[in-house]
Scaffold this motif. Sequence first.
Motif, mmCIF file in Angstrom:
data_model
loop_
_atom_site.group_PDB
_atom_site.id
_atom_site.type_symbol
_atom_site.label_atom_id
_atom_site.label_comp_id
_atom_site.label_asym_id
_atom_site.label_seq_id
_atom_site.Cartn_x
_atom_site.Cartn_y
_atom_site.Cartn_z
ATOM 1 N N ASP A 11 39.399 36.629 46.996
ATOM 2 C CA ASP A 11 39.902 36.600 48.352
ATOM 3 C C ASP A 11 38.812 36.038 49.252
ATOM 4 O O ASP A 11 37.737 35.665 48.788
ATOM 5 N N ASP A 143 50.141 29.499 53.016
ATOM 6 C CA ASP A 143 50.894 30.642 52.478
ATOM 7 C C ASP A 143 51.538 30.291 51.138
ATOM 8 O O ASP A 143 51.547 31.104 50.200
ATOM 9 N N LYS A 144 52.065 29.083 51.029
ATOM 10 C CA LYS A 144 52.716 28.661 49.789
ATOM 11 C C LYS A 144 51.694 28.444 48.670
ATOM 12 O O LYS A 144 51.949 28.778 47.501
ATOM 13 N N VAL A 146 48.710 29.931 48.389
ATOM 14 C CA VAL A 146 48.119 31.214 48.003
ATOM 15 C C VAL A 146 49.047 32.002 47.081
ATOM 16 O O VAL A 146 48.581 32.787 46.243
ATOM 17 N N GLU A 147 50.343 31.795 47.202
ATOM 18 C CA GLU A 147 51.286 32.469 46.301
ATOM 19 C C GLU A 147 50.994 32.120 44.845
ATOM 20 O O GLU A 147 51.157 32.961 43.955
ATOM 21 N N LYS A 148 50.571 30.888 44.586
ATOM 22 C CA LYS A 148 50.318 30.416 43.230
ATOM 23 C C LYS A 148 48.828 30.369 42.886
ATOM 24 O O LYS A 148 48.453 30.458 41.715
ATOM 25 N N PRO A 150 45.732 32.272 44.480
ATOM 26 C CA PRO A 150 45.124 33.184 45.465
ATOM 27 C C PRO A 150 43.687 32.829 45.829
ATOM 28 O O PRO A 150 43.240 33.123 46.937
ATOM 29 N N LYS A 153 42.068 31.072 49.167
ATOM 30 C CA LYS A 153 41.613 31.722 50.396
ATOM 31 C C LYS A 153 40.104 31.605 50.602
ATOM 32 O O LYS A 153 39.627 31.563 51.735
#
Length: 215
Positions: A11, A143-144, A146-148, A150, A153
């Motif tokens: 993260d 956002d899209k 980070v879904e795949k 992470p 970030k």
Amino acid sequence: MKRPQPLAALDMIPIRLSDGVINDQKLKRPLDLLISFLAFILALPLIGLVAIVVKLTSKGPIWYTQERIGKGGKPFTMYKFRSMCQNAEENGPALATENDVRITITGRVLRKWRLDELPQLWNVLKGDMSLVGPRPERQHYIDKIVEKAPNYKRLLNIKPGLTSMGIVNYGYASNVAEMIDRQRYDQYYFENRSLGMDLAILARSVGVVLGRKGK
């Protein structure tokens, strides 16, 4: 160059840097200011010419502004020459594709030579961006991604760039899958960044521009 493999998911957390990287980062901002200021002054006649051509060849404003996400997740306004028709995204965010009908005739030339990006020298001077770093994206696409992926970030720990390892090695992305694929280069840059790497990326960026590899 082989594409770096995806790195372990992390993260957006503080990063421990070696003394060499820390020293390089202390020099990065002064060099950003020096190079972008000189480039801006030298490019002023070209910027003026492009502004006139954009105004005369299509309806709409000369400049195109868009909110992008910078260091620490902070939004900023990114500047470009307008290369698409007005209301190009009236139905929502949409990445440019090959033979995109929204791109104006002048816009195609600007994009091939990356001239539409010239106003971002102002973003570098303001401190929103660096000359080299991961390309800034919109929150919608972050956002899209980070879904795949992470670990994307952690790229927000550094300033986005006018050019990047992803741009010179992969090019522009036309969809989210390509954005995810391209960010692996930026992960490699994040892990290994140095002034030497920045200079090498800047040099390769000149080759990309001269080779008219824009979209």
